[in-house]
Design a protein around this motif. Structure first.
Motif, PDB file in Angstrom:
ATOM      1  N   VAL A   1       0.770  -1.057   0.012  1.00 35.30           N
ATOM      2  CA  VAL A   1      -0.041   0.077  -0.170  1.00 35.30           C
ATOM      3  C   VAL A   1       1.301   0.928   0.227  1.00 35.30           C
ATOM      4  CG1 VAL A   1      -1.447   1.198   1.353  1.00 35.30           C
ATOM      5  CG2 VAL A   1      -2.313  -0.909   1.064  1.00 35.30           C
ATOM      6  N   ARG A   2       1.861   1.297   0.928  1.00 37.49           N
ATOM      7  CA  ARG A   2       3.286   2.195   0.859  1.00 37.49           C
ATOM      8  C   ARG A   2       3.762   2.761  -0.312  1.00 37.49           C
ATOM      9  NH1 ARG A   2       7.822   4.064   1.560  1.00 37.49           N
ATOM     10  NH2 ARG A   2       9.242   2.035   1.315  1.00 37.49           N
ATOM     11  N   LEU A   3       3.958   1.572  -1.819  1.00 40.89           N
ATOM     12  CA  LEU A   3       4.659   1.630  -2.823  1.00 40.89           C
ATOM     13  C   LEU A   3       3.708   2.414  -3.463  1.00 40.89           C
ATOM     14  CD1 LEU A   3       5.650  -1.552  -2.669  1.00 40.89           C
ATOM     15  CD2 LEU A   3       7.666   0.916  -2.258  1.00 40.89           C
ATOM     16  N   LEU A   4       2.057   1.895  -3.548  1.00 35.49           N
ATOM     17  CA  LEU A   4       1.571   2.675  -4.461  1.00 35.49           C
ATOM     18  C   LEU A   4       0.518   4.111  -4.036  1.00 35.49           C
ATOM     19  CD1 LEU A   4      -0.514  -0.569  -5.449  1.00 35.49           C
ATOM     20  CD2 LEU A   4       0.857   0.063  -6.914  1.00 35.49           C
ATOM     21  N   THR A   5       0.918   4.148  -2.397  1.00 34.48           N
ATOM     22  CA  THR A   5       0.069   5.385  -2.619  1.00 34.48           C
ATOM     23  C   THR A   5       1.733   6.697  -2.263  1.00 34.48           C
ATOM     24  OG1 THR A   5       0.146   4.725   0.583  1.00 34.48           O
ATOM     25  CG2 THR A   5      -1.836   4.086  -1.689  1.00 34.48           C
ATOM     26  N   ASP A   6       1.540   6.482  -1.257  1.00 31.87           N
ATOM     27  CA  ASP A   6       2.747   7.774   0.023  1.00 31.87           C
ATOM     28  C   ASP A   6       4.026   7.818  -1.109  1.00 31.87           C
ATOM     29  OD1 ASP A   6       3.176   8.930   2.407  1.00 31.87           O
ATOM     30  OD2 ASP A   6       5.083   7.931   1.695  1.00 31.87           O
ATOM     31  N   VAL A   7       4.492   6.587  -1.136  1.00 32.97           N
ATOM     32  CA  VAL A   7       5.786   7.170  -2.350  1.00 32.97           C
ATOM     33  C   VAL A   7       5.628   7.522  -3.517  1.00 32.97           C
ATOM     34  CG1 VAL A   7       7.401   5.469  -3.422  1.00 32.97           C
ATOM     35  CG2 VAL A   7       7.284   4.719  -1.495  1.00 32.97           C
ATOM     36  N   PRO A   8       4.801   7.252  -4.337  1.00 31.39           N
ATOM     37  CA  PRO A   8       4.511   8.487  -6.026  1.00 31.39           C
ATOM     38  C   PRO A   8       3.907  10.064  -4.959  1.00 31.39           C
ATOM     39  CG  PRO A   8       2.478   6.242  -5.490  1.00 31.39           C
ATOM     40  CD  PRO A   8       4.105   6.027  -4.398  1.00 31.39           C
ATOM     41  N   ALA A   9       3.310   9.394  -4.141  1.00 27.79           N
ATOM     42  CA  ALA A   9       2.747  10.942  -3.646  1.00 27.79           C
ATOM     43  C   ALA A   9       4.068  11.767  -3.050  1.00 27.79           C
ATOM     44  CB  ALA A   9       1.372  10.695  -2.350  1.00 27.79           C
ATOM     45  N   ARG A  10       5.070  11.452  -2.548  1.00 21.61           N
ATOM     46  CA  ARG A  10       5.987  12.093  -2.783  1.00 21.61           C
ATOM     47  C   ARG A  10       6.681  12.666  -2.720  1.00 21.61           C
ATOM     48  NH1 ARG A  10       2.680  11.711   0.583  1.00 21.61           N
ATOM     49  NH2 ARG A  10       2.656  13.859  -0.114  1.00 21.61           N
ATOM     50  N   LEU A  11       6.994  11.408  -4.376  1.00 17.78           N
ATOM     51  CA  LEU A  11       8.018  12.344  -5.262  1.00 17.78           C
ATOM     52  C   LEU A  11       7.555  13.634  -5.994  1.00 17.78           C
ATOM     53  CD1 LEU A  11      10.114  11.102  -7.273  1.00 17.78           C
ATOM     54  CD2 LEU A  11       8.459  10.105  -8.625  1.00 17.78           C
ATOM     55  N   TYR A  12       5.984  13.318  -6.259  1.00 22.03           N
ATOM     56  CA  TYR A  12       5.967  14.331  -7.319  1.00 22.03           C
ATOM     57  C   TYR A  12       5.420  15.696  -5.726  1.00 22.03           C
ATOM     58  CZ  TYR A  12       5.541  12.969 -11.443  1.00 22.03           C
ATOM     59  OH  TYR A  12       5.139  12.562 -12.881  1.00 22.03           O
ATOM     60  N   GLY A  13       5.569  15.216  -4.737  1.00 25.90           N
ATOM     61  CA  GLY A  13       4.987  16.464  -4.170  1.00 25.90           C
ATOM     62  C   GLY A  13       3.438  16.583  -3.681  1.00 25.90           C
ATOM     63  N   LEU A  14       2.707  15.979  -3.688  1.00 20.14           N
ATOM     64  CA  LEU A  14       1.514  15.497  -3.512  1.00 20.14           C
ATOM     65  C   LEU A  14       1.444  16.335  -2.317  1.00 20.14           C
ATOM     66  CD1 LEU A  14      -0.622  12.840  -4.902  1.00 20.14           C
ATOM     67  CD2 LEU A  14      -0.686  15.519  -5.926  1.00 20.14           C
ATOM     68  N   VAL A  15       0.224  17.979  -1.915  1.00 18.49           N
ATOM     69  CA  VAL A  15       0.018  17.747  -0.183  1.00 18.49           C
ATOM     70  C   VAL A  15      -1.450  17.375  -0.332  1.00 18.49           C
ATOM     71  CG1 VAL A  15      -1.086  20.603   0.534  1.00 18.49           C
ATOM     72  CG2 VAL A  15       1.201  20.288  -1.426  1.00 18.49           C
ATOM     73  N   GLU A  16      -0.778  17.030   0.704  1.00 15.50           N
ATOM     74  CA  GLU A  16      -1.441  15.778   1.891  1.00 15.50           C
ATOM     75  C   GLU A  16      -2.261  15.025   1.772  1.00 15.50           C
ATOM     76  OE1 GLU A  16      -3.719  19.665   3.839  1.00 15.50           O
ATOM     77  OE2 GLU A  16      -1.824  19.558   5.346  1.00 15.50           O
ATOM     78  N   ARG A  17      -1.929  14.151   0.407  1.00 15.98           N
ATOM     79  CA  ARG A  17      -2.260  12.941  -0.391  1.00 15.98           C
ATOM     80  C   ARG A  17      -1.813  11.666   0.195  1.00 15.98           C
ATOM     81  NH1 ARG A  17      -7.051  15.099  -3.274  1.00 15.98           N
ATOM     82  NH2 ARG A  17      -6.819  17.602  -3.751  1.00 15.98           N
ATOM     83  N   GLY A  18      -1.920  10.789   0.049  1.00 18.54           N
ATOM     84  CA  GLY A  18      -1.220   9.320  -0.218  1.00 18.54           C
ATOM     85  C   GLY A  18      -1.414   8.753   1.314  1.00 18.54           C
ATOM     86  N   ARG A  19      -1.357   9.076   2.512  1.00 20.09           N
ATOM     87  CA  ARG A  19      -1.748   8.623   4.060  1.00 20.09           C
ATOM     88  C   ARG A  19      -3.313   8.693   4.093  1.00 20.09           C
ATOM     89  NH1 ARG A  19       3.454  11.525   6.076  1.00 20.09           N
ATOM     90  NH2 ARG A  19       4.881  10.753   4.222  1.00 20.09           N
ATOM     91  N   ILE A  20      -3.568   7.942   5.698  1.00 20.00           N
ATOM     92  CA  ILE A  20      -4.777   8.460   6.346  1.00 20.00           C
ATOM     93  C   ILE A  20      -4.325   8.531   7.287  1.00 20.00           C
ATOM     94  CG2 ILE A  20      -6.623   7.041   7.177  1.00 20.00           C
ATOM     95  CD1 ILE A  20      -6.631   5.479   5.075  1.00 20.00           C
ATOM     96  N   THR A  21      -4.017   9.942   7.316  1.00 16.91           N
ATOM     97  CA  THR A  21      -4.066  10.894   8.738  1.00 16.91           C
ATOM     98  C   THR A  21      -4.724  12.375   8.695  1.00 16.91           C
ATOM     99  OG1 THR A  21      -1.938  11.820   9.867  1.00 16.91           O
ATOM    100  CG2 THR A  21      -2.164  12.050   7.744  1.00 16.91           C
ATOM    101  N   PRO A  22      -5.291  12.187   9.917  1.00 16.20           N
ATOM    102  CA  PRO A  22      -5.914  13.552  10.455  1.00 16.20           C
ATOM    103  C   PRO A  22      -5.595  15.181   9.175  1.00 16.20           C
ATOM    104  CG  PRO A  22      -6.174  12.247  12.342  1.00 16.20           C
ATOM    105  CD  PRO A  22      -4.702  11.973  11.331  1.00 16.20           C
ATOM    106  N   GLY A  23      -6.798  15.388   9.574  1.00 12.42           N
ATOM    107  CA  GLY A  23      -6.413  16.330   8.288  1.00 12.42           C
ATOM    108  C   GLY A  23      -6.314  16.951   6.382  1.00 12.42           C
TER     109      GLY A  23
END
Length: 573
Positions: free
Chosen positions: A476-498
Motif C-alpha cells: 500500500v505504501r508503494l502504491l500511495t505514499d511513495v509516488p505522492a511524495r515523489l511528485y510533492g502531493l500536498v496532504e494526499r497518499g496517507r490516512i491521517t487527520p487533516g
C-alpha cells in the motif's frame, strides 16, 4: 457532525506502519479522525473488516483525452486509483492553435494507440492555451488529475511546421520557454519530453520533440526551476535498450537544470536478465553524484502486450510489413489473403533485419487470446501452433486465416514471460530501491495492446497474497505514499487527520484483476481493452464515493491538481 463515518475497517495508512482496526471520520473532504471515533455522521459505511487504504496514485497515464468523455478515468478507478497524472512522454493536447489540432490528434492516435475515430468524436477542441484546457475539467471529473505539459505540443505551438524535423532558432526557443512558463503558471505540474525512436507521428516522421537539441532540452528543463511544485518526465532511447553515457549525462543535466527529480518509463526487471535493471539504475547513481535525481518507473507485474492486425502497432516494425499494415482495412484484408504477400511478410519477419522483433516470427508460439468470428471459436485461448496442427495447416497461414475471419480484430500475445516466483522476488527488491517507483501503467493509451490499470490489483493479489514478496502494508505504501511524495502531493497518499479523504476499501483475500477483454465503449463505438477489478468494494475521492463494486456512482468530486497549490517542491538533491 461528520459527513461520513467508515466503521470497522482494517486501516493500512500508507506509511508502512502495521495495520490497525478502527474507524475513520470524514468532514468537508478531509479525514478528521482515525481509530477510536464514534462521532455522529450523516452517512455511515460499514467496512465489515475490509482493508481501508489511501487511494492509489498513478504517476504515468495518458488520460488527457479520455477524461473528456469518461470523467471517471476507467478502468483505473475500478482498480482503486484516485489520483492520475497525464501529459507524459511529451504528448499533450495543449497548447494548440486551431491549425495544429488535427496533427496532435493523429499523432496521439499513432504513438499512444488511441483510436482516431474516438479522438475525433470525443474532443471538441474548445481551447488553445494550457490554462484553458485545464479549466475544462474543473468540477467535471471523478478522480484527482494533474498534467505535465508536453514538449511536442510546445514545439508545435512555437515553431509551426518547422517543429517536425527542424532545429529551433533562438527566437523559437525563447517562444517555447515562454509557452512553458505560461502553462506552469496556469497549473501544469512540470515538463515532459520524448526522444524515443519508437515515437513517430501519423506520417511516419519523428514526433516534434525528437528534433530537439541538447541545448533546447536543458533550456526547457531549466524553465521548470522557477515554478514551485513541478517535476520532469522523459523518455529516451536508452529507456528501452540501455543507457549510453551521453544519455545518462543528459538525464542528469536536465534534473540539475530544473533542480527537480526526473522520472523515466519503463524499467523492466527479469530473473532471466538480472544485470539488465542494474545497468539502467546506474543512471540514478551517476545523477545523485552530480546533484540530480533520476527515478525509474517500474511495473510490479510482468508486462503483457496484445498484438492486433487492425492497428498493426509493433507488427508494422517488421521488415516489409509497414506498407501492408497501413493499407485501408478492405485492402489489407485482400493483401493478407494473397499467397505472394504472405510469403513476403513471413520472409521479412524471419530476416536478420527484424532485430529484436524477430522472435514474433515464431508464429506457432503466439497465443490467441480473443477471437470474434464463430468459425474461430476453437482457437480462443490456444497457441497458433496448436490450432494449425488441428486444422492441418502451416502456422503463419493459419494465423492469417484466423485474422481475416475476425476482420483483423484477433487478439494475440506472445507467451507469458517473467511471471515466475523468482521474477516477483527480484522485482520486489527493485520496488524498495531509492531510485525506483512503482508506476508506468500508460492507462488511457495503447488501448488495443494492454490494460495497464491492473498494476495495483496485480501487486495486491499476486505480489502480496500469491507470492508473498511484500507485506500488505508495504504494498500500500508503494502504491500511495511513495509516488505522492515523489511528485510533492500536498496532504494526499496517507490516512491521517487533516489529509484529503481519498480512500479505497478492498478485500485482501480476493483483490485481483480479471482477463483483458475488448469493450466497444469509446466515442464512435471504438474498441479498447479493459480488465475488471475483483475485491475492490469502494473508492472515495474527497470522502465521496465515486465507485462501488466496480460501478461508477456518477459523483464528480475530483480536483484538477495545480502546481504550487496542490503540490510542493521536491528538490533534486
Amino acid at each position: 457532525m461528520l459527513d461520513l463515518l467508515i466503521r470497522d475497517a482494517n486501516i493500512v495508512d500508507g506509511t508502512g506502519a502495521p495495520a490497525r482496526h478502527g474507524n475513520v471520520g470524514v468532514k468537508d473532504g478531509r479525514i478528521t479522525a482515525v481509530g477510536e471515533t464514534d462521532e455522529p455522521a450523516a452517512k455511515t459505511l460499514d467496512a465489515q473488516g475490509l482493508t481501508l487504504a489511501p487511494g492509489f496514485v498513478d504517476l504515468h497515464t495518458h488520460y488527457d483525452a479520455q477524461l473528456f468523455w469518461d470523467p471517471t478515468a476507467s478502468p483505473s478507478v475500478q482498480h482503486g486509483v484516485t489520483t492520475v497524472f497525464g501529459g507524459n512522454c511529451g504528448f499533450t493536447l495543449a497548447p494548440a492553435a486551431s491549425d495544429q489540432q488535427d496533427y496532435l490528434t493523429r499523432m496521439l492516435a499513432r504513438v499512444e494507440g488511441m483510436p482516431l475515430d474516438a479522438l475525433r468524436a470525443g474532443l471538441d477542441w474548445q481551447w488553445s492555451s494550457f490554462g484553458d484546457w485545464l479549466k475544462r475539467f474543473e468540477g467535471r471529473i471523478a478522480v484527482n488529475a494533474g498534467f505535465l505539459v508536453g514538449h511536442s505540443a510546445l514545439r508545435l505551438a512555437a515553431m509551426g511546421d518547422d517543429a517536425v524535423g527542424g532545429a529551433a532558432t533562438q527566437q523559437q526557443l525563447e517562444r517555447m520557454v515562454a509557452l512553458l512558463h505560461d502553462a506552469l503558471d496556469a497549473g501544469a505540474l512540470g515538463f515532459s519530453t520524448s526522444q524515443s525512436q519508437t515515437h513517430n507521428d501519423a506520417a511516419g516522421n519523428p514526433v516534434p520533440s525528437r528534433s530537439a537539441s541538447r541545448e533546447e532540452l536543458l533550456a526547457l528543463a531549466g524553465g521548470v526551476r522557477d515554478h514551485p511544485g513541478t517535476t520532469l518526465e522523459a523518455i529516451i532511447p536508452g529507456c528501452i535498450n540501455g543507457f549510453t553515457d551521453d544519455e545518462v549525462t543528459l538525464l542528469t543535466d536536465m534534473s540539475v537544470a530544473a533542480d527537480r527529480p526526473l522520472n523515466w518509463n519503463l524499467l523492466g526487471v527479469s530473473a532471466a536478465n538480472p544485470a539488465g535493471h542494474e545497468k539502467q539504475l546506474r543512471a540514478s547513481e551517476v545523477a545523485a553524484e552530480h546533484g540530480g535525481r533520476v527515478v525509474a518507473l517500474t511495473l510490479p507485474h510482468a508486462m503483457k502486450i496484445r498484438l492486433s492486425f487492425l492497428t498493426g502497432f509493433v507488427l508494422d516494425g517488421l521488415p516489409g510489413w509497414r506498407e501492408v499494415m497501413h493499407l485501408p482495412v478492405p485492402e489489407r484484408l485482400a493483401a493478407l489473403a494473397d499467397p505472394e504477400v504472405r510469403r513476403r511478410l513471413n520472409q521479412g519477419a524471419q530476416s536478420e533485419e527484424a532485430g529484436m522483433l524477430r522472435g514474433l516470427a515464431n508464429w506457432g508460439r503466439l497465443i490467441i487470446v480473443e477471437t470474434f468470428a464463430p468459425e474461430n471459436a476453437d482457437a480462443t485461448g490456444r497457441s497458433v501452433g496448436e490450432v494449425a496442427a488441428a486444422r492441418g495447416g502451416e502456422p503463419f497461414d493459419t494465423l492469417l486465416d484466423i485474422v481475416i475471419a475476425d476482420e483483423l480484430r484477433t487478439g494475440l500475445t506472445p507467451p507469458a514471460f517473467g511471471d515466475e516466483s523468482a521474477d516477483w522476488r527480484m522485482r520486489s527488491e527493485v520496488w524498495r530501491h531509492p531510485y525506483a517507483v512503482i508506476g508506468g501503467s500508460d492507462a488511457g493509451a495503447h488501448l488495443d495492446m494492454m490494460c495497464g490499470a491492473i498494476y495495483t490489483t496485480s501487486l495486491l493479489g499476486h505480489g502480496v497474497r500469491e507470492y508473498g514478496v511484500v507485506t500488505l502494508e508495504e504494498a500500500v505504501r508503494l502504491l500511495t505514499d511513495v509516488p505522492a511524495r515523489l511528485y510533492g502531493l500536498v496532504e494526499r497518499g496517507r490516512i491521517t487527520p487533516g489529509w484529503h479523504a481519498d480512500l479505497v476499501l478492498f478485500d485482501p483475500d480476493t483483490v485481483d484483476h480479471g482477463p483483458e477483454r475488448t469493450r466497444y465503449d469509446l466515442p464512435a463505438g471504438a474498441p479498447r481493452l479493459v480488465a475488471e477489478a475483483h475485491g475492490i468494494a469502494s473508492v472515495l475521492v474527497g470522502g465521496v464515493e465515486v465507485c462501488r463494486d466496480g460501478v461508477a456512482t456518477g459523483a464528480m468530486p475530483g480536483t484538477v491538481l495545480r502546481s504550487g497549490r496542490d503540490t510542493q517542491t521536491v528538490p533534486a538533491a
